[in-house]
Design an enzyme around this catalytic site. Structure first.
Site, mmCIF file in Angstrom:
data_model
loop_
_atom_site.group_PDB
_atom_site.id
_atom_site.type_symbol
_atom_site.label_atom_id
_atom_site.label_comp_id
_atom_site.label_asym_id
_atom_site.label_seq_id
_atom_site.Cartn_x
_atom_site.Cartn_y
_atom_site.Cartn_z
ATOM 1 N N ASP A 134 9.207 -4.884 -6.160
ATOM 2 C CA ASP A 134 10.077 -5.090 -4.999
ATOM 3 C C ASP A 134 9.257 -4.925 -3.720
ATOM 4 O O ASP A 134 8.337 -4.110 -3.683
ATOM 5 C CB ASP A 134 11.228 -4.050 -5.016
ATOM 6 C CG ASP A 134 12.454 -4.552 -4.286
ATOM 7 O OD1 ASP A 134 12.380 -4.714 -3.061
ATOM 8 O OD2 ASP A 134 13.486 -4.797 -4.944
ATOM 9 N N TYR B 190 18.894 -20.309 1.961
ATOM 10 C CA TYR B 190 19.280 -19.633 0.714
ATOM 11 C C TYR B 190 19.753 -20.655 -0.320
ATOM 12 O O TYR B 190 19.218 -20.722 -1.425
ATOM 13 C CB TYR B 190 20.382 -18.627 1.029
ATOM 14 C CG TYR B 190 20.826 -17.771 -0.141
ATOM 15 C CD1 TYR B 190 20.007 -16.767 -0.652
ATOM 16 C CD2 TYR B 190 22.078 -17.966 -0.725
ATOM 17 C CE1 TYR B 190 20.424 -15.981 -1.715
ATOM 18 C CE2 TYR B 190 22.500 -17.172 -1.783
ATOM 19 C CZ TYR B 190 21.669 -16.179 -2.269
ATOM 20 O OH TYR B 190 22.079 -15.395 -3.320
ATOM 21 N N TYR C 87 9.697 -26.669 -15.412
ATOM 22 C CA TYR C 87 8.808 -25.873 -16.279
ATOM 23 C C TYR C 87 9.314 -25.908 -17.724
ATOM 24 O O TYR C 87 8.526 -25.900 -18.664
ATOM 25 C CB TYR C 87 8.694 -24.424 -15.792
ATOM 26 C CG TYR C 87 7.547 -24.203 -14.838
ATOM 27 C CD1 TYR C 87 7.636 -24.589 -13.504
ATOM 28 C CD2 TYR C 87 6.356 -23.613 -15.265
ATOM 29 C CE1 TYR C 87 6.577 -24.395 -12.625
ATOM 30 C CE2 TYR C 87 5.298 -23.410 -14.393
ATOM 31 C CZ TYR C 87 5.409 -23.809 -13.080
ATOM 32 O OH TYR C 87 4.359 -23.621 -12.220
HETATM 33 N N1 LIG Z 1 25.201 -9.718 -5.438
HETATM 34 C C1 LIG Z 1 25.749 -10.899 -5.558
HETATM 35 O O1 LIG Z 1 26.965 -11.044 -5.446
HETATM 36 C C2 LIG Z 1 24.881 -12.115 -5.850
HETATM 37 C C3 LIG Z 1 25.523 -13.356 -5.940
HETATM 38 C C4 LIG Z 1 24.750 -14.467 -6.215
HETATM 39 C C5 LIG Z 1 23.389 -14.358 -6.441
HETATM 40 N N2 LIG Z 1 22.798 -13.139 -6.356
HETATM 41 C C6 LIG Z 1 21.338 -13.091 -6.583
HETATM 42 O O2 LIG Z 1 20.987 -11.948 -7.325
HETATM 43 C C7 LIG Z 1 19.736 -11.421 -6.864
HETATM 44 C C8 LIG Z 1 19.904 -9.953 -6.493
HETATM 45 O O3 LIG Z 1 20.890 -9.840 -5.469
HETATM 46 P P1 LIG Z 1 21.385 -8.431 -4.891
HETATM 47 O O4 LIG Z 1 22.800 -8.562 -4.560
HETATM 48 O O5 LIG Z 1 20.922 -7.345 -5.790
HETATM 49 O O6 LIG Z 1 20.597 -8.412 -3.504
HETATM 50 P P2 LIG Z 1 19.632 -7.299 -2.895
HETATM 51 O O7 LIG Z 1 19.264 -7.775 -1.525
HETATM 52 O O8 LIG Z 1 20.238 -5.951 -3.043
HETATM 53 O O9 LIG Z 1 18.386 -7.376 -3.856
HETATM 54 C C9 LIG Z 1 17.315 -8.268 -3.686
HETATM 55 C C10 LIG Z 1 16.027 -7.491 -3.892
HETATM 56 O O10 LIG Z 1 14.903 -8.374 -3.769
HETATM 57 C C11 LIG Z 1 13.924 -7.732 -2.953
HETATM 58 N N3 LIG Z 1 13.115 -8.801 -2.351
HETATM 59 C C12 LIG Z 1 13.485 -9.699 -1.398
HETATM 60 N N4 LIG Z 1 12.468 -10.526 -1.139
HETATM 61 C C13 LIG Z 1 11.433 -10.153 -1.934
HETATM 62 C C14 LIG Z 1 10.106 -10.626 -2.102
HETATM 63 N N5 LIG Z 1 9.636 -11.657 -1.405
HETATM 64 N N6 LIG Z 1 9.315 -9.987 -3.014
HETATM 65 C C15 LIG Z 1 9.786 -8.919 -3.721
HETATM 66 N N7 LIG Z 1 11.028 -8.432 -3.582
HETATM 67 C C16 LIG Z 1 11.836 -9.051 -2.705
HETATM 68 C C17 LIG Z 1 14.708 -6.917 -1.966
HETATM 69 O O11 LIG Z 1 13.968 -5.897 -1.360
HETATM 70 C C18 LIG Z 1 15.826 -6.389 -2.851
HETATM 71 O O12 LIG Z 1 15.481 -5.196 -3.507
HETATM 72 C C19 LIG Z 1 19.307 -12.292 -5.692
HETATM 73 O O13 LIG Z 1 18.371 -13.236 -6.152
HETATM 74 C C20 LIG Z 1 20.576 -12.983 -5.266
HETATM 75 O O14 LIG Z 1 20.323 -14.243 -4.705
HETATM 76 C C21 LIG Z 1 23.515 -12.016 -6.054
#
Ligand SMILES: NC(=O)c1ccc[n+]([C@@H]2O[C@H](COP(=O)([O-])OP(=O)(O)OC[C@H]3O[C@@H](n4cnc5c(N)ncnc54)[C@H](O)[C@@H]3O)[C@@H](O)[C@H]2O)c1
Length: 326
Positions: free
Chosen positions: A36, A148, A162
């Site tokens: 992360d 996004y 892939y």
């Molecule tokens: N929570 C939801 O309802 C939801 C819905 C649809 C999709 N998602 C997807 O699920 C995944 C997790 O979402 P979440 O809700 O836990 O969000 P979140 O923001 O809590 O978690 C995302 C994590 O990725 C890390 N991160 C961001 N950019 C990074 C990078 N370049 N390198 C390394 N780490 C990086 C952040 O620090 C964070 O810990 C995401 O890909 C999001 O698009 C979540």
């Protein structure tokens, strides 16, 4: 001595969903590497795992190549809420696209199975309800949400290229609105917004008329789906919708949260943000037939656990605010 434990990489492992996934994989006996860059993730989310010998955390940005040895990869890294992904939109696209290329390259080298956290946002502002996986979406490629939505769409393209070109074992999940403990308190998402505002006695911000619906899935249900999907036969690649098919209007959610917190906060109305979808609801027939999965946590039970989490978080931050320096 060689270990029989599966080595699993979770990118975005310190985030909301990632930390719950790491917890689940550690409990299942896997050797977990959490990567992360802490953009939206928090060390507090994984602090309780650091003492576990089979858990390791590494600060790394997935837009740069990563060289590690693992058997499976869950690619979750990406800011997920509009406030965070619009803060640096170019970095958001880079995380989705270059991050996917880096993780797919790693999976190719290691012959590892790889999971992509895609999103219901690939459907944009949908014209079809509920959305089945075959729906191709209604997305604005140049609006403020495009970094996004289009980033995630391009990541899906890369996963399937892939798969076809390099025969990678892929799992692509389209996640719908998920809530639960460890959501970011300031991420502007409707559940966390309302709970924090209600607990602080501040007005609840209602965008539009409040009749727009969302389908809220509790985090434990979603993580069950992740793990089942990853264990499914190789032919089950997705894209697969995971989310709760029960729709709730935003106004109804506000009422429920006010009732459950006993808050007297008033509602204040604001205009709908640009490109905000008016209705979003998953068709989860595929997840049900392929994985035998469907969410089981009632909204009120999930909300009760989430309210408890935010209540403690706010109480602790009040303590910290009043701690003497030194
Ligand atoms: N929570 C939801 O309802 C939801 C819905 C649809 C999709 N998602 C997807 O699920 C995944 C997790 O979402 P979440 O809700 O836990 O969000 P979140 O923001 O809590 O978690 C995302 C994590 O990725 C890390 N991160 C961001 N950019 C990074 C990078 N370049 N390198 C390394 N780490 C990086 C952040 O620090 C964070 O810990 C995401 O890909 C999001 O698009 C979540």
């Amino acid at each position: 001595m060689s270990s029989v434990r599966k080595r699993v990489l979770v990118t975005g492992g310190a985030g909301f969903l990632g930390s719950h996934l790491c917890e689940r994989l550690v409990a299942a006996g896997d050797d977990v590497l959490c990567v992360d860059n802490y953009f939206t993730g928090r060390k507090d989310n994984i602090a309780h795992l650091l003492a576990v010998p089979h858990f390791e955390a590494m600060r790394h940005d997935i837009t740069h190549p990563l060289f590690v040895e693992v058997d499976e990869i869950y690619n979750l890294a990406c800011p997920a809420s509009p406030i965070h992904y619009q803060f640096d939109p170019v970095q958001t696209t880079k995380t989705s696209v270059i991050g996917a290329i880096n993780m797919l390259g790693l999976a190719k080298r290691l012959k590892a199975k790889i999971f992509q956290a895609s999103t219901s946002e690939v459907y944009g502002d949908p014209t079809l309800h509920p959305q089945p996986e075959s729906y191709r979406g209604n997305v604005n490629p140049i609006g403020p949400r495009a970094c996004y939505d289009e980033g995630k769409r391009c990541a899906e393209t890369l996963f399937f290229d892939y798969f076809r070109q390099h025969h990678l074992k892929i799992k692509v999940v389209r996640i719908f609105n998920t809530y639960g403990p460890r959501m970011h308190p300031n991420d502007g998402r409707v559940v966390s917004n309302f709970i924090v505002q209600a607990l602080k006695g501040a007005p609840l911000t209602l965008y539009g008329d409040g009749n727009q619906t969302r389908a809220f899935c509790y985090v434990d249900d979603l993580i069950d789906g992740f793990v089942k999907f990853m264990a499914a036969p190789e032919a089950v690649t997705g894209p697969l919708n995971l989310g709760n098919p029960v729709e709730t209007s935003v106004a109804e959610l506000a009422d429920t949260i006010l009732q459950m917190t006993g808050s007297r906060s008033p509602l204040i109305r604001r205009p709908l943000p640009v490109d905000d979808p008016t209705q979003r609801c998953p068709d989860v027939a595929q997840a049900q037939s392929l994985l035998g999965w469907r969410p089981t946590t009632p909204l009120k039970d999930g909300l009760a656990r989430t309210i408890e989490y935010f209540d403690k978080l706010l109480a602790n931050s009040r303590v910290l605010e009043h701690e003497p320096a030194g």
